[in-house]
Design a protein around this motif. Structure first.
Motif, short mmCIF file in Angstrom:
data_model
loop_
_atom_site.label_atom_id
_atom_site.label_comp_id
_atom_site.label_asym_id
_atom_site.label_seq_id
_atom_site.Cartn_x
_atom_site.Cartn_y
_atom_site.Cartn_z
N TYR A 110 12.03 15.69 -7.87
CA TYR A 110 11.82 17.05 -7.49
C TYR A 110 13.26 18.08 -7.08
CZ TYR A 110 6.98 15.60 -7.55
OH TYR A 110 5.70 15.33 -7.83
N GLN A 111 14.24 17.20 -6.84
CA GLN A 111 15.56 18.09 -6.57
C GLN A 111 16.25 17.93 -7.57
OE1 GLN A 111 17.13 16.42 -2.79
NE2 GLN A 111 16.18 18.03 -1.53
N THR A 112 16.10 16.92 -8.71
CA THR A 112 16.97 16.94 -9.74
C THR A 112 16.23 17.31 -10.80
OG1 THR A 112 16.82 14.63 -9.77
CG2 THR A 112 18.67 15.65 -8.79
N LYS A 113 17.00 17.86 -12.07
CA LYS A 113 16.27 18.29 -13.26
C LYS A 113 16.04 16.65 -14.21
CE LYS A 113 17.97 22.85 -13.57
NZ LYS A 113 18.72 23.80 -14.49
N PRO A 114 15.04 16.74 -15.09
CA PRO A 114 14.96 15.58 -15.99
C PRO A 114 16.21 15.39 -16.60
CG PRO A 114 12.96 16.93 -16.16
CD PRO A 114 14.12 17.78 -15.31
N ALA A 115 16.74 13.77 -16.70
CA ALA A 115 17.80 13.75 -17.13
C ALA A 115 17.73 12.67 -18.64
CB ALA A 115 18.72 12.79 -16.33
N ARG A 116 18.58 12.74 -19.51
CA ARG A 116 18.46 11.91 -20.54
C ARG A 116 18.67 10.44 -20.29
NH1 ARG A 116 22.16 13.03 -25.85
NH2 ARG A 116 21.13 14.88 -25.73
N TRP A 117 19.45 10.22 -19.09
CA TRP A 117 19.67 8.88 -18.68
C TRP A 117 19.51 8.77 -17.22
CZ3 TRP A 117 20.24 4.13 -21.39
CH2 TRP A 117 20.45 4.35 -22.86
N LEU A 118 19.16 7.61 -16.81
CA LEU A 118 19.04 7.26 -15.47
C LEU A 118 19.95 6.04 -15.29
CD1 LEU A 118 18.52 7.42 -12.24
CD2 LEU A 118 16.08 6.48 -13.01
N LEU A 119 21.04 5.90 -14.65
CA LEU A 119 21.73 4.71 -14.49
C LEU A 119 21.65 4.35 -12.91
CD1 LEU A 119 23.87 2.65 -15.56
CD2 LEU A 119 25.75 4.31 -14.85
N CYS A 132 0.79 -1.16 0.23
CA CYS A 132 0.01 -0.03 -0.04
C CYS A 132 0.80 1.12 -0.07
CB CYS A 132 -0.92 -0.20 1.22
SG CYS A 132 -2.17 -1.22 1.15
N GLY A 133 1.88 1.35 0.80
CA GLY A 133 2.85 2.33 0.61
C GLY A 133 3.55 2.60 -0.63
N LEU A 134 3.99 1.53 -1.12
CA LEU A 134 4.31 1.69 -2.53
C LEU A 134 3.63 2.11 -3.47
CD1 LEU A 134 6.61 -1.54 -2.78
CD2 LEU A 134 7.53 0.78 -2.79
N LEU A 135 2.26 1.78 -3.25
CA LEU A 135 0.99 2.12 -4.55
C LEU A 135 0.84 3.68 -3.92
CD1 LEU A 135 -0.83 1.62 -6.47
CD2 LEU A 135 -2.50 0.67 -4.67
N ALA A 136 0.92 3.84 -2.93
CA ALA A 136 0.47 5.29 -2.71
C ALA A 136 1.52 6.36 -3.04
CB ALA A 136 0.28 5.48 -1.14
N GLY A 137 2.97 5.89 -2.88
CA GLY A 137 4.27 6.69 -3.29
C GLY A 137 4.28 6.86 -4.75
N LEU A 138 3.83 5.52 -5.51
CA LEU A 138 3.78 5.74 -7.17
C LEU A 138 2.66 6.72 -7.64
CD1 LEU A 138 4.49 1.82 -7.78
CD2 LEU A 138 6.12 3.92 -7.92
N LEU A 139 1.52 6.39 -7.04
CA LEU A 139 0.50 7.51 -7.34
C LEU A 139 0.62 8.93 -7.19
CD1 LEU A 139 -2.64 5.31 -5.97
CD2 LEU A 139 -2.02 5.73 -8.45
N LEU A 140 1.63 9.11 -5.89
CA LEU A 140 1.78 10.58 -6.02
C LEU A 140 2.88 10.81 -6.96
CD1 LEU A 140 1.98 12.97 -4.15
CD2 LEU A 140 3.84 11.98 -2.93
N VAL A 141 3.88 10.20 -7.55
CA VAL A 141 4.61 10.40 -8.56
C VAL A 141 3.70 10.35 -9.60
CG1 VAL A 141 6.54 9.53 -10.01
CG2 VAL A 141 6.65 9.19 -7.39
N VAL A 142 2.96 9.60 -9.93
CA VAL A 142 2.03 9.79 -11.19
C VAL A 142 1.02 11.16 -11.34
CG1 VAL A 142 0.03 8.74 -12.62
CG2 VAL A 142 1.83 7.40 -11.67
N ALA A 143 0.62 11.64 -10.29
CA ALA A 143 -0.09 12.79 -9.93
C ALA A 143 0.58 13.99 -10.33
CB ALA A 143 -0.80 12.61 -8.63
N LEU A 144 2.28 13.99 -9.88
CA LEU A 144 2.64 15.34 -9.70
C LEU A 144 3.81 15.45 -10.72
CD1 LEU A 144 2.92 15.55 -5.76
CD2 LEU A 144 1.16 16.80 -7.38
N LEU A 145 4.18 14.47 -11.22
CA LEU A 145 5.57 14.48 -11.71
C LEU A 145 5.52 15.05 -13.35
CD1 LEU A 145 8.24 11.67 -11.03
CD2 LEU A 145 8.31 14.12 -10.80
N PRO A 146 4.12 14.67 -14.04
CA PRO A 146 4.11 14.89 -15.36
C PRO A 146 4.46 16.67 -15.81
CG PRO A 146 2.38 13.57 -14.71
CD PRO A 146 3.04 13.88 -13.58
#
Length: 456
Positions: free
Chosen positions: A131-140, A13-27
């Motif tokens: 939120y603390q970092t800008k969008p990147a071309r790659w995430l390693l 449930c915690g993972l789901l809540a966190g992922l939903l938060l990302v989906v809601a705010l990150l676009p």
């Protein structure tokens, strides 16, 4: 079992809540990457661990920055990182907030502390990556640990239009199995999670061995996206130390060797070095048993063993060392533990006669970075050898020797440190120098430079 069920549901449930938060705010943070110069390439390098104790991920960051790319290096900032990272304007260290001390206490059962730490990590990863970092071309992202890193990395990479690459160092579930047992429910869950995310997550993969790449392509992983092998290679800080004056100066400065420096320089006393994380996948007791067996021979040369590193079992083994010393079982053998800066550790390797590696691969297909560093310093190794990928790094009789038991290790020490073994030790040292001559920068440029777009 009821408690396990509750904890698992809480975690999900915690993972789901966190992922939903990302989906809601990150676009709103999504950007479109256009073809650009290599100077504009931005890469997030993520390790859910101590940055200072993650050399491979530090080297990735330095390689990208060396070609003009910008790097956000994300992880726990506990021990000092590579000094070049601190002075490179293209690298920004983004520390993760560590879990509260309460969650790291051993007094809390694993079934409570484990999922609670995961929930904490979910929140901190979302905050820093989204939120603390800008969008990147790659995430390693380094794997392991895979929970919750892979899931969060996948969601963030999709929402921010970022290419995701997994750097497979090992498997998280095999490491967990080493402490919890293969049949533990969390081990089964971890294994299934790692397989599913490995299939779904990456744009590309990189592994530390060819054996691991073959395994990921087959069952049960069946990964279809590209898999590249990037063998660990020594960084430039690890170099052979040929100057007797430089060796003497360092050994006289180091507290553990100050009074023994003249004998070490002359070869009357031999110096061996081992680096360990003091965890169950490295049986330090094997080395202690070998030293006891070596010391039984009254003709054996005096020996100094310096063990570097930090970890959970250090106190236990230090007590064992005191018991062996007080009972007289280590005549002419002195064992020290030390925590050194990277510069001092690299110099110590250059001063030593032999490196010892106790790494026991949980998966059978990873390799120890510490052996690579030893080769970079021109130091031959004696290494535990009972796993599939061993031969990709250590070649018997060329740059080192393999062992599986304490008696075999004791035999290697006795043979190489005898008068008759001088020629063999010299040949192994030459082989180690040759192996270490291929450096990280060359290997990284060949395998990943064009993939990240920092090399034409």
């Amino acid at each position: 079992m009821a408690l396990l069920t509750i904890v698992l549901w809480t975690t999900l449930c915690g993972l789901l809540a966190g992922l939903l938060l990302v989906v809601a705010l990150l676009p709103s943070r999504y950007v479109k990457h256009s073809p650009a110069s290599k100077e504009s390439v931005v890469v997030q390098v993520l390790v859910l661990g101590d940055i200072g104790r993650s050399p491979r991920m530090q080297y990735h960051a330095l390689s990208i920055a060396r070609h003009g790319g910008s790097v956000d290096l994300i992880g726990y900032h506990e021990s000092p990182p590579h000094p070049d990272l601190l002075t490179n304007p293209c690298v920004k260290i983004c520390p993760l907030a560590p879990p509260p001390k309460l969650l790291r206490s051993r007094s809390i059962p694993f079934l409570v502390a484990g999922p609670s730490k995961v929930l904490w990590q979910v929140g901190t990863l979302i905050w820093v990556l989204g939120y603390q970092t800008k969008p990147a071309r790659w995430l390693l992202v380094q794997n392991p640990p895979s929970i919750p890193t892979l899931a969060i990395a996948l969601v963030v990479s999709v929402l921010r239009n970022t290419h995701l690459m997994i750097d497979w160092h090992n498997y998280g579930w095999t490491i967990l199995a080493g402490t919890k047992g293969r049949s533990h429910p969390f081990v089964e869950i971890s294994r299934a999670y790692e397989i599913v995310l490995g299939q779904a997550a990456p744009t590309a993969n990189v592994t530390v061995t060819h054996a691991m790449a073959r395994q990921l392509k087959g069952d049960p992983y069946s990964i279809k996206t590209p898999i590249l092998t990037l063998h660990d290679r020594p960084a430039s800080i690890f170099q052979p130390l040929d100057s007797l004056a430089d060796r003497r100066d360092f050994l006289e400065k180091l507290p553990e060797t100050r009074n023994l420096a003249p004998n070490i320089i002359s070869g009357q006393t031999r110096l061996v070095v081992s680096s360990t994380s003091w965890t169950p996948d490295e049986d330090f007791g094997l080395l202690l048993d070998a030293l006891v067996a070596y010391a039984r021979d009254p003709s054996a040369r005096p020996l100094v063993a310096i063990i570097t590193g930090r970890g959970p079992q250090k106190t236990y083994y230090e007590e064992r060392m005191r018991e062996l010393r007080d009972s007289g079982k280590l005549p002419n053998v002195r064992v020290f533990t030390a925590w050194l800066s990277m510069e001092d550790y690299a110099t110590l390797l250059g001063c030593a006669d032999l490196g010892i590696c106790l790494h026991m691969s949980s998966s059978g297909v990873d390799l120890p970075m510490k052996v690579v560093d030893m080769f970079g310093a021109g130091l031959p190794v004696a290494a535990y050898s009972k796993y599939e990928s061993f031969g990709e790094l250590v070649r018997e009789g060329e740059n080192g020797c393999g062992f599986e038991t304490s008696d075999e290790l004791a035999g290697i020490l006795a043979r190489l440190f005898s008068d008759r073994g001088a020629e063999e030790l010299r040949a192994l040292r030459n082989g180690a120098r040759k192996e270490g001559s291929l450096r990280w920068d060359e290997e990284w440029d060949r395998v990943l430079g064009r993939v990240f777009g920092v090399i034409d």
